[in-house]
Design a protein around this motif. Structure first.
Motif, PDB file in Angstrom:
ATOM      1  N   HIS A  27      46.376 159.254 -11.895  1.00 14.14           N
ATOM      2  CA  HIS A  27      47.647 158.580 -11.643  1.00 14.14           C
ATOM      3  C   HIS A  27      48.701 159.631 -11.331  1.00 14.14           C
ATOM      4  N   GLU A  30      52.422 162.727  -6.638  1.00  8.04           N
ATOM      5  CA  GLU A  30      52.058 163.546  -5.508  1.00  8.04           C
ATOM      6  C   GLU A  30      53.041 164.701  -5.373  1.00  8.04           C
ATOM      7  N   GLU A  99      51.133 152.279  -3.135  1.00 10.87           N
ATOM      8  CA  GLU A  99      51.617 153.412  -3.921  1.00 10.87           C
ATOM      9  C   GLU A  99      52.917 153.083  -4.631  1.00 10.87           C
ATOM     10  N   GLU A 102      52.311 150.749  -7.509  1.00  7.53           N
ATOM     11  CA  GLU A 102      51.407 151.245  -8.543  1.00  7.53           C
ATOM     12  C   GLU A 102      52.023 151.289  -9.939  1.00  7.53           C
ATOM     13  N   LYS A 236      41.416 153.260  -4.025  1.00  9.60           N
ATOM     14  CA  LYS A 236      41.760 154.017  -5.228  1.00  9.60           C
ATOM     15  C   LYS A 236      43.116 153.591  -5.795  1.00  9.60           C
ATOM     16  N   HIS A 237      44.096 153.429  -4.903  1.00  2.03           N
ATOM     17  CA  HIS A 237      45.427 153.055  -5.391  1.00  2.03           C
ATOM     18  C   HIS A 237      45.459 151.629  -5.934  1.00  2.03           C
ATOM     19  N   ASN A 240      43.963 151.827  -9.341  1.00  2.82           N
ATOM     20  CA  ASN A 240      44.934 152.421 -10.272  1.00  2.82           C
ATOM     21  C   ASN A 240      45.996 151.408 -10.681  1.00  2.82           C
ATOM     22  N   ARG A 241      46.476 150.656  -9.686  1.00  2.00           N
ATOM     23  CA  ARG A 241      47.527 149.683  -9.990  1.00  2.00           C
ATOM     24  C   ARG A 241      47.030 148.658 -11.009  1.00  2.00           C
TER      25      ARG A 241
END
Ligand code: ADP
Length: 265
Positions: A27, A30, A99, A102, A236-237, A240-241
């Motif tokens: 998580h 960036e 993103e 998220e 992937k995002h 994650n969310r």
């Protein structure tokens, strides 16, 4: 804080061959450097097909001006490339939207079984066209999670489309849904979906990097299949969310399994 683990174990079935699996629960924020890198990547990814299109336009105006067959051929290629660029822009928008989202975990109750059934119905035409079969398991279970159904649909479309693209024709994709009493990593009851293909598998060195934006094992192959290199980054995002985890396991020569595990309730 994030967790990236990479796990390698011997396959119980084939004495020696390695099964490689990779889990990504990162998580991490960036860094500025990655962001600049990303913009450079986008520019490159869009400029390459644009340069091609400009070249074709010049050829159509010049050398191929009176060649109807060549014109037909070039226009077909140009249409494909323009479609792919358009898909890339949509994927970039999805990626940035996910993103941003998220940070907020979705609240609505969504049945993963219903999501999977709707995705399979949506992809029916594509599966037939590619001559790929589907075998399902557990789709009659009630598997509710807190989720965003549009994003969950997109997640499974991306994974199943990859299984179609890279699994190969005349093969079967196995979609299985199960309920887990207690996931050891999430430390709570979970819903698990495995998308397994019978493709050539993935070389272990690539597995940890597959969810990076624009990462492709075989650039030409991915482009030829209309890929944008963003599908797994989006997956992937979305995972994650939903506070879930993604696990990629591949056995070369046997196939790959992309598993998503979501906390239940
Ligand atoms: P692409 O648009 O290129 O398919 P993805 O992010 O969806 O982008 O996937 C990244 C790369 O991972 C692909 O280019 C491909 O090399 C590899 N890949 C994804 N799914 C599979 C699969 N089921 N089997 C083998 N390789 C795969």
């Amino acid at each position: 804080s994030g967790e990236v683990s990479y796990e390698m174990r011997a396959h119980p079935m084939d004495g020696g061959g390695a099964v490689v699996s990779f889990e990504d629960r990162s998580h991490r924020e960036e860094s500025e450097l990655m962001r600049r890198d990303f913009i450079a990547n986008i520019s490159h990814e869009l400029r390459t097909p644009l340069t091609g299109l400009i070249g074709f336009i010049e050829t159509l105006r010049g050398p191929a001006k009176d060649d109807a067959a060549a014109q037909e051929r070039f226009l077909a290629i140009m249409a494909d490339e323009a479609q792919r660029m358009s898909r890339m822009v949509s994927d970039l928008l999805s990626l940035s939207r996910v993103e941003v989202d998220e940070r907020v975990r979705p609240r609505a109750e969504v049945g993963v079984e219903a999501v999977l059934r709707s995705v399979l119905a949506t992809l029916e035409g594509k599966l037939q066209e590619a001559n790929v079969g589907v075998e399902t398991e557990g789709l009659t279970l009630a598997a509710p999670i807190r989720g965003d159904s549009d994003q969950l649909i997109q997640l499974f479309i991306n994974l199943i489309e990859n299984a179609i693209k890279y699994g190969g024709p005349e093969k079967t994709i196995h979609v299985s849904l199960s309920l887990i009493e207690r996931d050891p990593t999430l430390r709570q009851p979970a819903v698990r979906v495995d998308i397994r293909d019978e493709g050539p598998g993935i070389d272990p060195i690539h597995i940890p990097r597959l969810t990076e934006r624009f990462y492709r094992i075989d650039d030409d192959r991915s482009r030829a299949k209309g890929g944008t290199g963003l599908g797994l980054a989006i997956v992937k995002h979305i995972v994650n969310r939903h506070r879930g985890r993604l696990k990629i396991t591949s056995d070369q020569g046997v196939g790959s399994v992309f598993s998503v595990i979501f906390p239940q309730g």
